[in-house]
Structure formats: structure tokens, C-alpha cells
Design a protein around this motif. Structure first.
Motif, PDB file in Angstrom:
ATOM      1  N   GLU A  56       9.302  -7.398  10.141  1.00 56.85           N
ATOM      2  CA  GLU A  56       8.036  -6.939   9.866  1.00 56.85           C
ATOM      3  C   GLU A  56       9.164  -5.444   8.707  1.00 56.85           C
ATOM      4  O   GLU A  56       9.938  -4.878   8.696  1.00 56.85           O
ATOM      5  CB  GLU A  56       7.305  -6.286  10.284  1.00 56.85           C
ATOM      6  CG  GLU A  56       6.140  -7.618  10.634  1.00 56.85           C
ATOM      7  CD  GLU A  56       5.662  -6.717  11.614  1.00 56.85           C
ATOM      8  OE1 GLU A  56       4.198  -7.632  11.040  1.00 56.85           O
ATOM      9  OE2 GLU A  56       4.904  -5.996  12.207  1.00 56.85           O
ATOM     10  N   ASP A  77       4.259  -6.409   4.532  1.00 53.31           N
ATOM     11  CA  ASP A  77       3.687  -7.410   5.065  1.00 53.31           C
ATOM     12  C   ASP A  77       2.277  -7.020   6.022  1.00 53.31           C
ATOM     13  O   ASP A  77       1.140  -7.345   5.613  1.00 53.31           O
ATOM     14  CB  ASP A  77       4.339  -8.035   6.417  1.00 53.31           C
ATOM     15  CG  ASP A  77       5.836  -8.560   6.059  1.00 53.31           C
ATOM     16  OD1 ASP A  77       5.642  -9.484   5.153  1.00 53.31           O
ATOM     17  OD2 ASP A  77       6.692  -7.878   6.866  1.00 53.31           O
ATOM     18  N   ARG A  78       2.289  -5.304   6.475  1.00 51.72           N
ATOM     19  CA  ARG A  78       1.201  -4.490   6.598  1.00 51.72           C
ATOM     20  C   ARG A  78       1.421  -3.784   6.392  1.00 51.72           C
ATOM     21  O   ARG A  78       2.421  -3.222   6.004  1.00 51.72           O
ATOM     22  CB  ARG A  78       1.054  -4.954   8.317  1.00 51.72           C
ATOM     23  CG  ARG A  78       0.724  -5.560   9.215  1.00 51.72           C
ATOM     24  CD  ARG A  78       0.680  -6.490   9.688  1.00 51.72           C
ATOM     25  NE  ARG A  78       1.395  -5.864  10.608  1.00 51.72           N
ATOM     26  CZ  ARG A  78       1.571  -5.105  11.897  1.00 51.72           C
ATOM     27  NH1 ARG A  78       0.286  -3.758  12.030  1.00 51.72           N
ATOM     28  NH2 ARG A  78       2.243  -4.132  12.214  1.00 51.72           N
ATOM     29  N   THR A 134      -3.508  -5.892   6.225  1.00 52.11           N
ATOM     30  CA  THR A 134      -1.912  -6.634   6.013  1.00 52.11           C
ATOM     31  C   THR A 134      -2.656  -5.883   4.408  1.00 52.11           C
ATOM     32  O   THR A 134      -3.322  -5.186   4.235  1.00 52.11           O
ATOM     33  CB  THR A 134      -3.009  -7.467   5.935  1.00 52.11           C
ATOM     34  OG1 THR A 134      -4.043  -8.122   4.925  1.00 52.11           O
ATOM     35  CG2 THR A 134      -2.789  -8.463   7.045  1.00 52.11           C
ATOM     36  N   THR A 135      -1.485  -6.361   3.434  1.00 50.03           N
ATOM     37  CA  THR A 135      -1.073  -5.589   2.422  1.00 50.03           C
ATOM     38  C   THR A 135      -2.578  -6.043   1.482  1.00 50.03           C
ATOM     39  O   THR A 135      -2.850  -5.076   0.358  1.00 50.03           O
ATOM     40  CB  THR A 135       0.096  -6.064   1.711  1.00 50.03           C
ATOM     41  OG1 THR A 135       0.427  -7.618   1.746  1.00 50.03           O
ATOM     42  CG2 THR A 135       0.912  -5.097   1.459  1.00 50.03           C
ATOM     43  N   ARG A 173      16.257  -6.450   3.856  1.00 49.47           N
ATOM     44  CA  ARG A 173      15.100  -7.331   5.199  1.00 49.47           C
ATOM     45  C   ARG A 173      15.654  -8.915   5.365  1.00 49.47           C
ATOM     46  O   ARG A 173      15.649  -9.636   6.390  1.00 49.47           O
ATOM     47  CB  ARG A 173      13.622  -7.501   3.994  1.00 49.47           C
ATOM     48  CG  ARG A 173      12.654  -8.384   4.643  1.00 49.47           C
ATOM     49  CD  ARG A 173      11.802  -8.390   3.955  1.00 49.47           C
ATOM     50  NE  ARG A 173      10.166  -9.244   4.969  1.00 49.47           N
ATOM     51  CZ  ARG A 173       9.359  -9.333   4.804  1.00 49.47           C
ATOM     52  NH1 ARG A 173       8.810  -8.450   3.809  1.00 49.47           N
ATOM     53  NH2 ARG A 173       8.472  -9.017   5.582  1.00 49.47           N
ATOM     54  N   SER A 216      14.567  -4.960  10.458  1.00 49.88           N
ATOM     55  CA  SER A 216      12.912  -4.628   9.933  1.00 49.88           C
ATOM     56  C   SER A 216      12.772  -2.835   9.253  1.00 49.88           C
ATOM     57  O   SER A 216      13.582  -2.288   9.511  1.00 49.88           O
ATOM     58  CB  SER A 216      12.142  -3.550  11.289  1.00 49.88           C
ATOM     59  OG  SER A 216      12.462  -5.148  12.369  1.00 49.88           O
TER      60      SER A 216
END
Lengths: 298, 238
Positions: free
Chosen positions: B28, B197-198, B212-213, B176, B181
Motif C-alpha cells: 500500500e 490508496d488510503r 480511501t483517497t 511502488r 510499501s
């Protein structure tokens, strides 16, 4: 005063300065990396000299000079590492007053211990046979052992430079001087590095003490007298800088030589005068390291 | 991968982090948003063991790291590229890189230099004399050489020109793709949310919101709490 005796006086002052550099380099190295002012540094010098005398006396006269010259500083370095683990690492983040009190108390304890273990009598260590003579140049006879002490200081200076700039251990020390946390983020064990640096500082002090053994009487009191000189050298040169320690020792050597030649009774005062002069012009010393830029409380 | 569970962190007597919890799963990219003094840097310091948490637990790959010293946490597989000018300025770029390199991982010096070819050109220069973008490159390269599986990036866009910020985005996407991560603290929410992602929003030492984004992008408090976009930001960070 004729030329020959003047030249010998100057060589003698240079010898003192060279030995002072070895001791002050250790003091400065420890301050630079660990940021502690170690008033027990002179004790390591004394212990180095006393161990030198004792180890030397173990063998037939003269046989153990070179082994003792190496072994005395190594034993002192080990002792320094133990003290760092037990005492000094607890006070790195403490204020300077706490550091001064701890190291001063330690120097008193070590002085008393040395008195008990070695007694109050002075000891002497003759120079090895090969260095006992004089080198004649233009009618002046220069003691060979003085030349050896100067050569040793040059070797220590070059060795420290190579260590700090050409080895990973040296890069770690220089990185720790700037930013110990950053070094720990590189996966380096900073507390272990600090123990090694402290031991190296003790080694240099003891090497100075062991090397000076053939030049003066070894005994109680030599710890406090050297501490003042070593501090003057590092303050003039700038605490934390090895090159500064060399420069400071050179300044002291020069001032001492000139003083001895022209106004012998005033010579010791000139050293303090030189320090005051430097501090007025450059408060952080000739090559002083700047304060560390970053601390935990941003 | 990383679980931070209700940690309390103090500087002396001041209670900085109050029950902060967050998690990063393998692969992530997570962003930690918040203003100056919200506690982002302190959270990173606690994770890395620089300012250990007084209460709560931090686990990395199911191993408790709360009270490990920083070098052990680095060797466990966590890396931090700190904010500001935290390089060894008196050392050359080459010496900085050599100090940071640990064996036994995918990030060799050759591979890191392939990602940042510029660093090979400026290898003999002292790190104090690098531009903002070059310093950021060196900080990230240094962190990678310690072979992290999770990289913490503190304010990577701080003080960078917009063109370098775009470049940085490319580096992070590349890292990435290599399987790294990333947990990133940012004030530049637009930049961070484009990559992540978050995310978590921090304020006054607590987690204010998590999502979440897309959830965070539409959240109303973001507009009030954060500068959305590459606006002029203060240089100092808490």
C-alpha cells in the motif's frame, strides 16, 4: 643565548606541543561526537603513563619499552569503554553542568585510586637505547627521543585523518558529529559507536601519557596539569575539530618557544594570553565546529 | 505490515500524540495528512524508535518494535527519509550513500543510482551544497539503501519546485512498482492523494479521519484543515 641552545629550546617546546596534540585530539574527538566535556581526560593520560611505567618495570631494563607503549594505551582504552558504558552514556542528554560534575568527580576518584595503587613516589622510564642519544646538527645536539615524540604526533595526526576520511568507521564518526539520529536511521548502532569513540579518546590520552614517560617524572598530579593545557589547546583550536587541535597545539608550541627564549619567567602566562586573544577574535576557536543544528525538540 | 495501536507519545511532559492508531498493509501507499504541529513527524519518530511511545503498541510484520532502538528497527525493514535538511552535510554524496548501504536486500547502490542517475554525477560533492531536489533524492536514496520493505517519507515535497514535485511523483510510482510499501506525511494533499490508496487526517495529536483517497478528497474538513494544492507553504514542519 646562542643559536644551539635556542634551537634545542625550540625543539623542546615543539615536543611538548606535539604530545599535547595527541592528548587534545582525543579530547576534541570525544567532544565532537559525544558532545560531552570530559574533565577525566587527564586521568586517562596519567593512567597511560603509570601503566607504561609498571609494564616497563615487568621486564629486564629496556626490553618492554615498545610493547608497553602500545599496551598501556590499549588497556586504558578498554577501561575508558567500561566507564562509558557504566557512566558517561547516561549523561549525553544532560546539561553541561551535570557532565562537568560527573567527570570532575570521576577525575578525583581516579586520582585517589592511582595514589593507592601506584603510591606517591615518582617513577621514571628511560628511553629505549636506540633513541637515547642525540642528533648533532650544526653544533646543537637534539635529543632523539624528542624527535620520536614529534614523529609519533605526526603519525597520529595522519592516522586520524585517514581514519576519519578513508574508513567507514571514520565516516560514521563524522556523521555522528553532525546528526547521531540520522546515523541511527542508516541502521548504525550509535551507542556502540559512541563507546568506541570514547575508547579512542582514552587511547589517545594514554598514548600521550605513555610517550611522555621518558621525558618527565611519572606520578600523581600529572592528570590535572595536562588537563588545563589540553583544554587550552582545544579551546584555541575549536572544540570538536582535530585539525583545530593540531593548530592549537602548534600555536601553544610556538608561544611557549618564543616565551622561553625571550621572557622565560613569563612563558606560562603567554599561553593564557594566546587563548584570551583567540577567544576575543574567534569565540568558537580557530576551527570551531558549529553547534549541532538539530535536536529532539524541534 | 505495520500496525500502530493507540500510542501515546510525550516530549518531556508535553503529551504530543494521544491514542494514535493506523495501519499499512503490504504494497500500500498510505498518506498522513495534517497541518504543521498535527503530529505527523512525531508519529514517524515513534515508529522509528527515535521518540519511543510511552503507551500503546507498534508492530511491524507481526513483531513488536515499540521499544527497539532505531538501528534495530531500520534493520527490521523500516526506513525513514526525514523532513528538512537532514543529511550529513560535511560528508560527500558518495560517503552519505556508502554509510546508508546495508547488505542483504534488493536495493544495491547500482540500482539506486539507476533510479537517481543525478546522484552519480554529484557523488564527490558535499551534501550541504546540494539543491533542494538533489537533497530529497539523496534522502530517499539513503533510506532505500537500508533495504526497507516499508518506507516512511516525511514531507517529501517540502521546499521543492513544482517541476521537481512532479518528478518526485514519478520516483515514488517507480518505487511502488518495485514492491515497496510507502507511508508518507504530507501537507500537499493534492500531490499525496494522487499517489495514495488510503489516508489518515491528523489534528492536534489525534487521528481525525480515515478513508480511501476519494473519500478524503470529498471530505468537507479537508478544505478547511488543509491547503488543497501546491500553494506556498511554510518551510518549518513539526
Amino acid at each position: 643565548m646562542n643559536f644551539a641552545s635556542a634551537a634545542i629550546e625550540i625543539l623542546s617546546a615543539l615536543t611538548t606541543a606535539a604530545n599535547l596534540f595527541v592528548i587534545a585530539a582525543g579530547l576534541s574527538l570525544v567532544f565532537g561526537a559525544l558532545r560531552i566535556i570530559n574533565l577525566a581526560h587527564g586521568s586517562f593520560y596519567m593512567i597511560g603513563a603509570l601503566l607504561m611505567a609498571s609494564l616497563f618495570a615487568l621486564g629486564r631494563p629496556g626490553v618492554l619499552f615498545w610493547p608497553a607503549l602500545l599496551l598501556a594505551p590499549l588497556l586504558t582504552a578498554g577501561f575508558g569503554a567500561v566507564l562509558e558504558r557504566l557512566l558517561f552514556r547516561r549523561i549525553y542528554r544532560a546539561e553541561h553542568l551535570v557532565q562537568l560534575l560527573l567527570s570532575y568527580a570521576l577525575s578525583l576518584i581516579l586520582a585517589d585510586l592511582a595514589l593507592r595503587l601506584w603510591g606517591a613516589d615518582s617513577r621514571t622510564v628511560p628511553p629505549p637505547a636506540a633513541l637515547a642519544g642525540r642528533l648533532s646538527v650544526g653544533g646543537a645536539g637534539f635529543p632523539l627521543y624528542d624527535l620520536f615524540v614529534i614523529a609519533l604526533a605526526l603519525a597520529v595526526g595522519l592516522g586520524l585523518w585517514a581514519l576519519l576520511h578513508r574508513t567507514r568507521f571514520g565516516w560514521e564518526i563524522r556523521a555522528a558529529v553532525e546528526d547521531p539520529e540520522g546515523l541511527s536511521l542508516c541502521g548504525r548502532n550509535v551507542p556502540a559507536l559512541f563507546t568506541a569513540v570514547f575508547a579512542l579518546g582514552a587511547f589517545l590520552a594514554a598514548l600521550g601519557g605513555a610517550a611522555v614517560a621518558p621525558l618527565q617524572a611519572i606520578g600523581p598530579g600529572m592528570d590535572s596539569s595536562i588537563l588545563v593545557s589540553a583544554f587550552i589547546v582545544t579551546v584555541i583550536g575549536g572544540l570538536g575539530s582535530i585539525a583545530g587541535a593540531a593548530l592549537g597545539a602548534a600555536v601553544i608550541g610556538f608561544v611557549q618557544a618564543m616565551g622561553t627564549l625571550w621572557l622565560p619567567t613569563w612563558a606560562p602566562a603567554f599561553i593564557f594570553l594566546a587563548m584570551i586573544l583567540v577567544l576575543v577574535i574567534r569565540p568558537s576557536g580557530l576551527m570551531g565546529a558549529p553547534a549541532r543544528a538539530w535536536s529532539e525538540e524541534e | 505490515m505495520l500496525e500502530v495501536a493507540a500510542i501515546d507519545v510525550y516530549y518531556g511532559t508535553s503529551h504530543i500524540l494521544q491514542g494514535v492508531s493506523l495501519a499499512v498493509r503490504a504494497g500500500e501507499v498510505i498518506v498522513l495528512l495534517g497541518r504543521n504541529g498535527a503530529g505527523k513527524t512525531t508519529t514517524f519518530r515513534a515508529v522509528m524508535g527515535l521518540t519511543p511511545a510511552r503507551r500503546g503498541d507498534i508492530r511491524f510484520e507481526n513483531k513488536a518494535i515499540t521499544h527497539l532502538p532505531p538501528h534495530a528497527i531500520v534493520r527490521a525493514g523500516l526506513g525513514l527519509a526525514p523532513s528538512g535538511r537532514r543529511l550529513f552535510g560535511n560528508l560527500t554524496v558518495a560517503e552519505n550513500l556508502a554509510l546508508a548501504e546495508l547488505p542483504g536486500g534488493p536495493w544495491t547502490r547500482g540500482r539506486v543510482l539507476a533510479l537517481f542517475p543525478k546522484l552519480a554525477e554529484i557523488a564527490p560533492r558535499r551534501a550541504a551544497f546540494l539543491s533542494g531536489g538533489e537533497q530529497q533524492m539523496l534522502k530517499i536514496a539513503r533510506a532505500l539503501l537500508a533495504q526497507p520493505r516499508l518506507l516512511l517519507l516525511d514531507e517529501p515535497t517540502e521546499g521543492l519546485a513544482p517541476v521537481v514535485v512532479r518528478e518526485l511523483g514519478g520516483w515514488l510510482r517507480g518505487m511502488r512498482e518495485e514492491g515497496l510499501s510507502i507511508l508518507m506525511a504530507e501537507q500537499n494533499a493534492r500531490f499525496a492523494l494522487a499517489l495514495a490508496d488510503r489516508g489518515y487526517v491528523m489534528e492536534k495529536g489525534r487521528i481525525l479521519r480515515e478513508g480511501t483517497t476519494s473519500e478524503l478528497l470529498t471530505a468537507s474538513e479537508l478544505a478547511t484543515h488543509l491547503a488543497l494544492g501546491p500553494r506556498q507553504r511554510p518551510a518549518e514542519n513539526a
